[in-house]
Design a protein around this motif. Structure first.
Motif, PDB file in Angstrom:
ATOM      1  N   UNK A  65       0.782  -1.232   0.000  1.00 51.51           N
ATOM      2  CA  UNK A  65       0.000   0.000   0.000  1.00 51.51           C
ATOM      3  C   UNK A  65       0.816   1.287   0.000  1.00 51.51           C
ATOM      4  N   UNK A  66       1.928   1.374   0.766  1.00 56.66           N
ATOM      5  CA  UNK A  66       2.613   2.674   0.806  1.00 56.66           C
ATOM      6  C   UNK A  66       3.067   3.173  -0.551  1.00 56.66           C
ATOM      7  N   UNK A  67       3.251   2.268  -1.512  1.00 56.65           N
ATOM      8  CA  UNK A  67       3.706   2.700  -2.821  1.00 56.65           C
ATOM      9  C   UNK A  67       2.581   2.676  -3.847  1.00 56.65           C
ATOM     10  N   UNK A  68       1.378   2.529  -3.372  1.00 61.92           N
ATOM     11  CA  UNK A  68       0.234   2.436  -4.276  1.00 61.92           C
ATOM     12  C   UNK A  68      -0.556   3.737  -4.139  1.00 61.92           C
ATOM     13  N   UNK A  69      -0.393   4.622  -5.093  1.00 63.42           N
ATOM     14  CA  UNK A  69      -0.987   5.951  -4.962  1.00 63.42           C
ATOM     15  C   UNK A  69      -2.500   5.900  -5.121  1.00 63.42           C
ATOM     16  N   UNK A  70      -3.233   6.562  -4.222  1.00 59.92           N
ATOM     17  CA  UNK A  70      -4.677   6.603  -4.395  1.00 59.92           C
ATOM     18  C   UNK A  70      -5.044   7.402  -5.628  1.00 59.92           C
ATOM     19  N   UNK A  71      -6.011   6.956  -6.398  1.00 65.17           N
ATOM     20  CA  UNK A  71      -6.401   7.725  -7.581  1.00 65.17           C
ATOM     21  C   UNK A  71      -7.097   9.011  -7.167  1.00 65.17           C
ATOM     22  N   UNK A  72      -6.718  10.150  -7.739  1.00 65.71           N
ATOM     23  CA  UNK A  72      -7.391  11.397  -7.378  1.00 65.71           C
ATOM     24  C   UNK A  72      -8.787  11.447  -7.962  1.00 65.71           C
ATOM     25  N   UNK A  73      -9.724  12.042  -7.233  1.00 67.56           N
ATOM     26  CA  UNK A  73     -11.032  12.223  -7.828  1.00 67.56           C
ATOM     27  C   UNK A  73     -10.907  13.151  -9.036  1.00 67.56           C
ATOM     28  N   UNK A  74     -11.661  12.929 -10.049  1.00 65.71           N
ATOM     29  CA  UNK A  74     -11.554  13.794 -11.218  1.00 65.71           C
ATOM     30  C   UNK A  74     -12.433  13.336 -12.353  1.00 65.71           C
ATOM     31  N   UNK A  75     -12.572  14.204 -13.329  1.00 65.59           N
ATOM     32  CA  UNK A  75     -13.445  13.907 -14.459  1.00 65.59           C
ATOM     33  C   UNK A  75     -12.647  13.195 -15.549  1.00 65.59           C
ATOM     34  N   UNK A  76     -12.175  12.007 -15.235  1.00 64.78           N
ATOM     35  CA  UNK A  76     -11.439  11.247 -16.218  1.00 64.78           C
ATOM     36  C   UNK A  76     -12.037   9.858 -16.269  1.00 64.78           C
ATOM     37  N   UNK A  77     -11.508   9.061 -17.116  1.00 57.38           N
ATOM     38  CA  UNK A  77     -12.004   7.704 -17.225  1.00 57.38           C
ATOM     39  C   UNK A  77     -10.975   6.752 -16.648  1.00 57.38           C
ATOM     40  N   UNK A  78     -11.269   5.958 -15.637  1.00 57.35           N
ATOM     41  CA  UNK A  78     -12.575   5.910 -14.990  1.00 57.35           C
ATOM     42  C   UNK A  78     -12.784   7.085 -14.043  1.00 57.35           C
ATOM     43  N   UNK A  79     -14.046   7.393 -13.840  1.00 51.39           N
ATOM     44  CA  UNK A  79     -14.389   8.490 -12.935  1.00 51.39           C
ATOM     45  C   UNK A  79     -14.156   8.047 -11.488  1.00 51.39           C
ATOM     46  N   UNK A  80     -13.403   8.848 -10.747  1.00 46.96           N
ATOM     47  CA  UNK A  80     -13.126   8.523  -9.350  1.00 46.96           C
ATOM     48  C   UNK A  80     -13.871   9.524  -8.461  1.00 46.96           C
ATOM     49  N   UNK A  81     -14.664   9.011  -7.559  1.00 45.81           N
ATOM     50  CA  UNK A  81     -15.560   9.843  -6.753  1.00 45.81           C
ATOM     51  C   UNK A  81     -15.139   9.759  -5.289  1.00 45.81           C
ATOM     52  N   UNK A  82     -15.073  10.901  -4.646  1.00 41.97           N
ATOM     53  CA  UNK A  82     -14.710  10.942  -3.229  1.00 41.97           C
ATOM     54  C   UNK A  82     -15.920  11.370  -2.396  1.00 41.97           C
ATOM     55  N   UNK A  83     -16.448  10.480  -1.559  1.00 41.76           N
ATOM     56  CA  UNK A  83     -17.479  10.908  -0.608  1.00 41.76           C
ATOM     57  C   UNK A  83     -16.784  11.611   0.567  1.00 41.76           C
ATOM     58  N   UNK A  84     -17.186  12.830   0.913  1.00 39.28           N
ATOM     59  CA  UNK A  84     -16.565  13.491   2.071  1.00 39.28           C
ATOM     60  C   UNK A  84     -16.565  12.579   3.300  1.00 39.28           C
ATOM     61  N   UNK A  85     -15.416  12.489   3.956  1.00 38.28           N
ATOM     62  CA  UNK A  85     -15.198  11.631   5.120  1.00 38.28           C
ATOM     63  C   UNK A  85     -15.371  10.135   4.796  1.00 38.28           C
ATOM     64  N   UNK A  86     -15.462   9.786   3.512  1.00 34.41           N
ATOM     65  CA  UNK A  86     -15.671   8.378   3.168  1.00 34.41           C
ATOM     66  C   UNK A  86     -17.042   7.867   3.544  1.00 34.41           C
ATOM     67  N   UNK A  87     -17.994   8.782   3.724  1.00 30.45           N
ATOM     68  CA  UNK A  87     -19.339   8.412   4.170  1.00 30.45           C
ATOM     69  C   UNK A  87     -20.344   8.616   3.045  1.00 30.45           C
ATOM     70  N   UNK A  88     -21.264   7.684   2.904  1.00 35.88           N
ATOM     71  CA  UNK A  88     -22.316   7.802   1.890  1.00 35.88           C
ATOM     72  C   UNK A  88     -23.668   7.664   2.568  1.00 35.88           C
ATOM     73  N   UNK A  89     -24.588   8.583   2.247  1.00 35.23           N
ATOM     74  CA  UNK A  89     -25.950   8.406   2.748  1.00 35.23           C
ATOM     75  C   UNK A  89     -26.778   7.655   1.687  1.00 35.23           C
ATOM     76  N   UNK A  90     -28.004   7.374   2.027  1.00 35.44           N
ATOM     77  CA  UNK A  90     -28.829   6.550   1.141  1.00 35.44           C
ATOM     78  C   UNK A  90     -29.026   7.204  -0.223  1.00 35.44           C
ATOM     79  N   UNK A  91     -29.271   8.502  -0.242  1.00 32.94           N
ATOM     80  CA  UNK A  91     -29.483   9.187  -1.525  1.00 32.94           C
ATOM     81  C   UNK A  91     -28.217   9.128  -2.382  1.00 32.94           C
ATOM     82  N   UNK A  92     -27.062   9.287  -1.744  1.00 35.01           N
ATOM     83  CA  UNK A  92     -25.809   9.237  -2.507  1.00 35.01           C
ATOM     84  C   UNK A  92     -25.561   7.837  -3.063  1.00 35.01           C
TER      85      UNK A  92
END
Ligand code: SF4
Length: 237
Positions: free
Chosen positions: A66-93
């Motif tokens: 893991x230490x050398x495995x960079x997290x993908x940044x959220x962004x409008x690219x393919x594939x789309x990477x989405x970041x839920x604030x605090x890593x939390x998702x509510x039902x609607x999200x």
């Protein structure tokens, strides 16, 4: 250990039970896997046996560094990477995510609190639901423990406090907000600002060095986040 998608929830519960059994056996009230002492570390073979006993087929796979495995940044690219604030998702999200995933290649939940949508093209509904798709969003470098009201140990509603300052207290260093000294979920492998709730507010520190208190928390946090100029994304425990 790799298991079929349909078995993943049960396998995750069995992994948690395995840790709790080990923690009970140790008797040191270990809070995290990393706190188990030598002689009690979790063992792949034992976990595989527990999976087999539960009727779950599992395949041994190489460990990920893991230490050398960079997290993908959220962004409008393919594939789309989405970041839920605090890593939390509510039902609607969740509903919005499932709808977006249904239009293409499903979804992948990453170890970095993000969701990758290989086939999604339109980020607008995701943004409208409060999810982050911008690579330069300040949410990228803000994490927090559960805090109040979810954790009885917490001295503050750290998520509400972090949310209130996310736009006003930016800086290169990531910041992690904690409701008590346990600092659950704090970043590893990078320098970060420790915002620790106390009886009187928050104590800020960087690399173990406590910073002088200031009446304006936003200004204090901004200054703390400028302590170094090396922007990095946090990995979390
Ligand atoms: S750091 Fe403390 S307050 Fe926050 S979730 Fe962990 S135990 Fe609870």
């Amino acid at each position: 250990m790799a298991v079929a998608a349909r078995d993943a929830p049960r396998a995750a519960l069995l992994a948690a039970e395995y840790f709790l059994d080990a923690a009970d056996a140790v008797g040191t009230r270990a809070w995290r896997v990393a706190e188990l002492p030598a002689g009690h570390v979790l063992d792949d073979g034992e976990f595989a046996a527990r999976l087999t006993a539960a009727g779950i087929d599992a395949v041994q796979v190489p460990a990920v560094d893991w230490p050398y495995c960079a997290p993908p940044p959220p962004g409008r690219h393919d594939p789309l990477c989405v970041l839920p604030p605090f890593g939390r998702l509510n039902t609607d999200q969740w509903r919005v995510l499932v709808q977006a995933a249904g239009s293409g290649g499903g979804m992948r939940i990453t170890p970095w609190r993000t969701v990758v949508l290989p086939g999604a093209a339109d980020p607008a509904p995701l943004e409208a639901a409060g999810l982050v798709v911008s690579a330069d969003s300040p949410w990228r470098s803000v994490t927090a423990c559960t805090g109040r009201p979810g954790c009885a140990k917490s001295l503050a509603d750290v998520r509400a406090d972090a949310r209130a300052l996310v736009e006003r207290a930016r800086g290169p260093l990531p910041v992690h907000w904690s409701g008590c000294e346990r600092r659950c979920g704090h970043p590893r492998g990078t320098q970060w600002v420790d915002a620790l709730a106390t009886q009187d507010g928050y104590r800020l520190s960087v690399g173990g060095r406590t910073l002088p208190p200031r009446p304006d928390l936003a200004a204090a946090l901004t200054a703390a986040r400028e302590t170094t100029s090396s922007p990095q994304s946090p990995k979390t425990q």
